[in-house]
Design a protein around this motif. Structure first.
Motif, PDB file in Angstrom:
ATOM      1  N   LEU A   1       0.831  -1.218   0.000  1.00 27.26           N
ATOM      2  CA  LEU A   1       0.000   0.000   0.000  1.00 27.26           C
ATOM      3  C   LEU A   1       0.861   1.263   0.000  1.00 27.26           C
ATOM      4  CD1 LEU A   1      -2.631  -1.178   2.621  1.00 27.26           C
ATOM      5  CD2 LEU A   1      -2.989  -0.934   0.158  1.00 27.26           C
ATOM      6  N   MET A   2       2.187   1.082   0.038  1.00 32.04           N
ATOM      7  CA  MET A   2       3.083   2.250   0.100  1.00 32.04           C
ATOM      8  C   MET A   2       3.932   2.351  -1.160  1.00 32.04           C
ATOM      9  SD  MET A   2       3.985   1.405   4.018  1.00 32.04           S
ATOM     10  CE  MET A   2       2.619   0.987   5.096  1.00 32.04           C
ATOM     11  N   GLU A   3       3.576   1.599  -2.179  1.00 31.70           N
ATOM     12  CA  GLU A   3       4.351   1.582  -3.428  1.00 31.70           C
ATOM     13  C   GLU A   3       3.748   2.543  -4.453  1.00 31.70           C
ATOM     14  OE1 GLU A   3       7.055  -0.339  -4.277  1.00 31.70           O
ATOM     15  OE2 GLU A   3       7.149  -1.169  -2.243  1.00 31.70           O
ATOM     16  N   THR A   4       4.611   3.022  -5.349  1.00 35.19           N
ATOM     17  CA  THR A   4       4.124   3.778  -6.503  1.00 35.19           C
ATOM     18  C   THR A   4       3.784   2.779  -7.604  1.00 35.19           C
ATOM     19  OG1 THR A   4       5.488   5.663  -5.928  1.00 35.19           O
ATOM     20  CG2 THR A   4       4.732   5.537  -8.205  1.00 35.19           C
ATOM     21  N   CYS A   5       2.576   2.873  -8.132  1.00 34.03           N
ATOM     22  CA  CYS A   5       2.104   1.899  -9.118  1.00 34.03           C
ATOM     23  C   CYS A   5       2.549   2.279 -10.537  1.00 34.03           C
ATOM     24  CB  CYS A   5       0.585   1.799  -9.058  1.00 34.03           C
ATOM     25  SG  CYS A   5       0.010   1.198  -7.462  1.00 34.03           S
ATOM     26  N   ALA A   6       2.645   1.274 -11.383  1.00 37.37           N
ATOM     27  CA  ALA A   6       3.113   1.473 -12.756  1.00 37.37           C
ATOM     28  C   ALA A   6       1.939   1.768 -13.694  1.00 37.37           C
ATOM     29  CB  ALA A   6       3.839   0.216 -13.228  1.00 37.37           C
TER      30      ALA A   6
ATOM     31  N   PRO B   1      -3.760  -1.361  -6.011  1.00 35.49           N
ATOM     32  CA  PRO B   1      -2.812  -1.832  -4.993  1.00 35.49           C
ATOM     33  C   PRO B   1      -3.500  -2.408  -3.755  1.00 35.49           C
ATOM     34  CG  PRO B   1      -2.793   0.571  -5.176  1.00 35.49           C
ATOM     35  CD  PRO B   1      -3.533   0.048  -6.367  1.00 35.49           C
ATOM     36  N   GLN B   2      -4.761  -2.013  -3.517  1.00 30.05           N
ATOM     37  CA  GLN B   2      -5.483  -2.561  -2.356  1.00 30.05           C
ATOM     38  C   GLN B   2      -5.800  -4.039  -2.523  1.00 30.05           C
ATOM     39  OE1 GLN B   2      -8.449   0.915  -2.339  1.00 30.05           O
ATOM     40  NE2 GLN B   2      -8.292   0.385  -0.184  1.00 30.05           N
ATOM     41  N   VAL B   3      -5.730  -4.531  -3.770  1.00 32.13           N
ATOM     42  CA  VAL B   3      -5.869  -5.973  -3.982  1.00 32.13           C
ATOM     43  C   VAL B   3      -4.536  -6.564  -4.454  1.00 32.13           C
ATOM     44  CG1 VAL B   3      -8.367  -5.955  -4.295  1.00 32.13           C
ATOM     45  CG2 VAL B   3      -6.894  -5.617  -6.298  1.00 32.13           C
ATOM     46  N   GLY B   4      -3.449  -5.827  -4.191  1.00 35.52           N
ATOM     47  CA  GLY B   4      -2.111  -6.362  -4.413  1.00 35.52           C
ATOM     48  C   GLY B   4      -1.569  -6.214  -5.823  1.00 35.52           C
ATOM     49  N   ILE B   5      -2.270  -5.452  -6.676  1.00 33.60           N
ATOM     50  CA  ILE B   5      -1.803  -5.248  -8.059  1.00 33.60           C
ATOM     51  C   ILE B   5      -1.291  -3.819  -8.196  1.00 33.60           C
ATOM     52  CG2 ILE B   5      -2.454  -5.287 -10.502  1.00 33.60           C
ATOM     53  CD1 ILE B   5      -2.695  -8.029  -9.193  1.00 33.60           C
TER      54      ILE B   5
ATOM     55  N   HIS C   1      -8.582  10.474  -3.095  1.00 30.16           N
ATOM     56  CA  HIS C   1      -8.215   9.389  -2.181  1.00 30.16           C
ATOM     57  C   HIS C   1      -7.731   8.170  -2.982  1.00 30.16           C
ATOM     58  CE1 HIS C   1      -9.191   6.785   1.518  1.00 30.16           C
ATOM     59  NE2 HIS C   1      -8.963   5.902   0.559  1.00 30.16           N
ATOM     60  N   GLU C   2      -8.491   7.816  -4.023  1.00 29.19           N
ATOM     61  CA  GLU C   2      -8.114   6.640  -4.824  1.00 29.19           C
ATOM     62  C   GLU C   2      -6.827   6.901  -5.603  1.00 29.19           C
ATOM     63  OE1 GLU C   2      -9.494   4.041  -3.949  1.00 29.19           O
ATOM     64  OE2 GLU C   2     -11.175   4.992  -2.944  1.00 29.19           O
ATOM     65  N   LEU C   3      -6.699   8.103  -6.141  1.00 25.28           N
ATOM     66  CA  LEU C   3      -5.480   8.474  -6.872  1.00 25.28           C
ATOM     67  C   LEU C   3      -4.266   8.389  -5.941  1.00 25.28           C
ATOM     68  CD1 LEU C   3      -4.583   9.412  -9.659  1.00 25.28           C
ATOM     69  CD2 LEU C   3      -5.310  11.721  -9.063  1.00 25.28           C
ATOM     70  N   ASP C   4      -4.430   8.830  -4.710  1.00 23.98           N
ATOM     71  CA  ASP C   4      -3.354   8.722  -3.711  1.00 23.98           C
ATOM     72  C   ASP C   4      -2.856   7.285  -3.588  1.00 23.98           C
ATOM     73  OD1 ASP C   4      -3.152  11.363  -2.875  1.00 23.98           O
ATOM     74  OD2 ASP C   4      -4.223  11.066  -0.977  1.00 23.98           O
ATOM     75  N   HIS C   5      -3.793   6.325  -3.583  1.00 28.18           N
ATOM     76  CA  HIS C   5      -3.386   4.920  -3.425  1.00 28.18           C
ATOM     77  C   HIS C   5      -2.391   4.511  -4.520  1.00 28.18           C
ATOM     78  CE1 HIS C   5      -5.659   3.268  -0.088  1.00 28.18           C
ATOM     79  NE2 HIS C   5      -6.816   3.708  -0.550  1.00 28.18           N
ATOM     80  N   LEU C   6      -2.529   5.089  -5.714  1.00 24.64           N
ATOM     81  CA  LEU C   6      -1.653   4.707  -6.831  1.00 24.64           C
ATOM     82  C   LEU C   6      -0.243   5.244  -6.644  1.00 24.64           C
ATOM     83  CD1 LEU C   6      -4.149   5.208  -9.797  1.00 24.64           C
ATOM     84  CD2 LEU C   6      -3.878   3.244  -8.249  1.00 24.64           C
ATOM     85  N   ASP C   7      -0.099   6.195  -5.702  1.00 25.69           N
ATOM     86  CA  ASP C   7       1.222   6.731  -5.372  1.00 25.69           C
ATOM     87  C   ASP C   7       1.666   6.302  -3.981  1.00 25.69           C
ATOM     88  OD1 ASP C   7       1.743   8.155  -7.808  1.00 25.69           O
ATOM     89  OD2 ASP C   7       0.146   9.532  -7.227  1.00 25.69           O
ATOM     90  N   GLY C   8       1.021   5.283  -3.441  1.00 23.90           N
ATOM     91  CA  GLY C   8       1.429   4.757  -2.145  1.00 23.90           C
ATOM     92  C   GLY C   8       1.082   5.666  -0.977  1.00 23.90           C
ATOM     93  N   VAL C   9       0.091   6.533  -1.169  1.00 24.99           N
ATOM     94  CA  VAL C   9      -0.286   7.495  -0.134  1.00 24.99           C
ATOM     95  C   VAL C   9      -1.628   7.089   0.467  1.00 24.99           C
ATOM     96  CG1 VAL C   9      -0.943   9.921   0.264  1.00 24.99           C
ATOM     97  CG2 VAL C   9       0.990   9.375  -1.235  1.00 24.99           C
ATOM     98  N   ILE C  10      -1.708   7.107   1.792  1.00 20.89           N
ATOM     99  CA  ILE C  10      -2.971   6.811   2.481  1.00 20.89           C
ATOM    100  C   ILE C  10      -3.429   8.042   3.258  1.00 20.89           C
ATOM    101  CG2 ILE C  10      -2.550   4.327   2.637  1.00 20.89           C
ATOM    102  CD1 ILE C  10      -1.905   5.105   5.749  1.00 20.89           C
TER     103      ILE C  10
END
Ligand code: NI
Length: 166
Positions: free
Chosen positions: A14-19, A50-54, A136-145
């Motif tokens: 949950l703290m990773e930057t997504c591709a 990323p919340q489901v590990g992808i 909030h959802e966009l934040d998840h894609l940059d590892g931000v909660i």
């Protein structure tokens, strides 16, 4: 379609930057169908990959479905295009941080651009709760909660509250 397990904070994924998604393949279509089913089953109004590990830049949201105004959005490679000057505070929950909500201040109006599951380019303005949800959802894609938006005192308090009930 299947309901996927939702990762709970502090899972390091949950703290990773997504591709970025390079191509909308059958795997992406299956993932999106599963993410929508998982979001509705949770039940929630938004879910990021990323919340489901992808670790891919995809989220789904449907802010009005609990009030009978369903409008599911599938946002692939989303980006903020314009951000308003005004800010608003919302109490935000997160499916990965169950049981607590954080008061987060964000721009109250944003314009977002993304690619749909069909490969079309969308541009839409959001305000109010939808603006907070999209950010909030966009934040998840940059590892931000949500906790990352809080000052140190508020963050320690909510982390303690989360750990106490976990
Ligand atoms: Ni969340």
């Amino acid at each position: 379609m299947s309901v996927l397990p939702i990762l709970k904070w502090p899972d390091p994924r949950l703290m990773e930057t997504c591709a970025p998604v390079e191509e909308i393949t059958d795997d992406v279509r299956t993932l999106v169908a599963d993410m929508l089913e998982t979001m509705y089953a949770a039940p929630g109004r938004g879910l990021a990959a990323p919340q489901v590990g992808i670790l891919s830049r995809i989220f789904v949201m449907d802010v009005g479905w609990k009030e009978g105004k369903s409008d599911p959005l599938v946002c692939i490679n989303p980006m903020l295009q314009e951000v308003g000057d005004e800010r608003a505070e919302n109490d935000e929950g997160c499916l990965s941080i169950p049981g607590v909500s954080a008061t987060v201040s964000r721009p109250s109006r944003v314009q977002m651009v993304w690619t749909s599951l069909e490969g079309a380019r969308y541009v839409q303005s959001f305000e109010g709760f939808a603006a907070a949800c999209a950010q909030h959802e966009l934040d998840h894609l940059d590892g931000v909660i949500t906790f990352d938006h809080l000052d140190a005192v508020a963050r320690s308090a909510i982390e303690a509250e989360y750990e106490a009930q976990a």
